[in-house]
Scaffold this active site. Sequence first.
Site, PDB file in Angstrom:
ATOM      1  N   TYR A 200      55.842  -2.163  64.717  1.00 40.67           N
ATOM      2  CA  TYR A 200      55.364  -0.785  65.193  1.00 40.67           C
ATOM      3  C   TYR A 200      54.140  -0.219  64.223  1.00 40.67           C
ATOM      4  O   TYR A 200      53.475   0.542  64.769  1.00 40.67           O
ATOM      5  CB  TYR A 200      56.541  -0.120  65.146  1.00 40.67           C
ATOM      6  CG  TYR A 200      57.564  -0.483  66.387  1.00 40.67           C
ATOM      7  CD1 TYR A 200      57.245   0.409  67.610  1.00 40.67           C
ATOM      8  CD2 TYR A 200      58.357  -1.234  66.468  1.00 40.67           C
ATOM      9  CE1 TYR A 200      58.019   0.117  68.418  1.00 40.67           C
ATOM     10  CE2 TYR A 200      59.246  -1.628  67.538  1.00 40.67           C
ATOM     11  CZ  TYR A 200      59.073  -0.989  68.710  1.00 40.67           C
ATOM     12  OH  TYR A 200      59.642  -1.252  69.568  1.00 40.67           O
TER      13      TYR A 200
ATOM     14  N   GLU B 144      66.552  -1.370  69.551  1.00 44.57           N
ATOM     15  CA  GLU B 144      66.494  -2.787  69.419  1.00 44.57           C
ATOM     16  C   GLU B 144      67.402  -3.410  68.539  1.00 44.57           C
ATOM     17  O   GLU B 144      67.928  -4.320  68.472  1.00 44.57           O
ATOM     18  CB  GLU B 144      64.903  -3.098  69.389  1.00 44.57           C
ATOM     19  CG  GLU B 144      64.220  -2.878  70.458  1.00 44.57           C
ATOM     20  CD  GLU B 144      62.708  -2.560  70.072  1.00 44.57           C
ATOM     21  OE1 GLU B 144      62.166  -2.894  69.098  1.00 44.57           O
ATOM     22  OE2 GLU B 144      62.141  -1.877  71.094  1.00 44.57           O
TER      23      GLU B 144
ATOM     24  N   GLN C  42      59.818 -13.019  81.835  1.00 47.04           N
ATOM     25  CA  GLN C  42      61.351 -12.637  82.246  1.00 47.04           C
ATOM     26  C   GLN C  42      61.939 -13.279  83.493  1.00 47.04           C
ATOM     27  O   GLN C  42      61.065 -12.980  84.429  1.00 47.04           O
ATOM     28  CB  GLN C  42      61.599 -11.321  81.870  1.00 47.04           C
ATOM     29  CG  GLN C  42      61.443 -10.927  80.666  1.00 47.04           C
ATOM     30  CD  GLN C  42      60.276 -10.702  79.916  1.00 47.04           C
ATOM     31  OE1 GLN C  42      59.027 -10.228  80.616  1.00 47.04           O
ATOM     32  NE2 GLN C  42      59.942 -11.034  78.596  1.00 47.04           N
TER      33      GLN C  42
END
Length: 402
Positions: free
Chosen positions: A98, A140, A207
């Site tokens: 981040y 997370e 995914q």
Amino acid sequence: MLSSESARIVRTTLPAVGASLSTITELFYRRMFEERPDLLRDLFNRANQASGAQREALAGAVAAFATALVDHPDQRPDAVLGRIANKHASLGITSDQYTLVARHLLGAVAEVLGDAVTPAVAAAWDEVYWLMANALIAMEARLYAQARIEDGAVWRTMEIAERHEETPDAVSLVLRPADGSPTEPFVPGQYVSVRAELPDGAHQIRQYSLSTAPGRKTWRITVKRERSADGRVPEGEVSSWLHTHARPGDVLEVSLPFGDLLLPEGDGPLLLASAGIGVTPMLAMLEHLAAVSPDRPVTVVHADRSPVHHAHRLELTELVGRLRNSSLHVWYEDTDHPDATGDHVNEGWADITRLSPDAGTTAFLCGPLSFMKAVRTDLLAHGLSPRDIHYEVFGPDLWLSK
């Protein structure tokens, strides 16, 4: 959660930032990939970068988060971020990444808006970013803790036990842990990431929903081969690679399960609406319900091109038949096929206006964005609460950007 002074500045500058977000996100990704080309090669979806879909999704998420902050500056709009956090966890994102994103994203804001970004404006948007980033980092971390793993350690080696050709464009792969250990538990509706090494050496990640209920010794994913607009040339890098190369006995890198499309507890009525390959999470939900709650009222809606293109068509019908208070409604664009029969089969685009969901129904949607928006609109017109309508998308979540 946003300070009063920052809320004032963000409210004032939001129109300018919002109008330039597409330019800002394009510059952000370009600068970040110039510094770290490995991220584009091995983490980010190259197809979504090329199409601009990922930039559009990021712009929509930032705008929605900032708007929520200025409208309710004493709150942190975590609801906007839950789906992103699950996606990040399935990719193995860690908190240190981040800081890299902050440097390039806030740098892009300053470069695009120029002199309008005073030190006070920069500080206000820095606060917005870190409120968003820290919320995601915390979510997370909780997901990793629940999975009992170190942050980002999501990858497992799975062996392909079986391969089944479901339709001309869809193949299912049955997976088992390569080391013989039990499969990890999951919740019906969740997905896993598959990391494939492509011919150019890149490791691309996609995914796929788990399309059977938990509790088995194996997992199953169903992969639709993505094609270009002309319908002939393969477009999906990973889906094409899996269709061409994945065979029983091969091994794949697969993440632990994540995702927030989760069935509510209790016996309240449900509506499961899918289109195309969006049927996959619904299969897991239906198999689970048939095993643990066969009397629960369930309405199942599915739309597809034709019976030939309807992956797991017979399985869907069989699972609905195992539920004692269920109904199935299928729409095919092309019904000129011997299998397009039965009272539950309709021709054309899915139209749920004639269905009457019971009060208190919880709805789950999965499929193309246009399908889900149309179904959601109809459900709201039927009186369903927005909080009771949930959805899943494959790829960037463009709902907020439209």
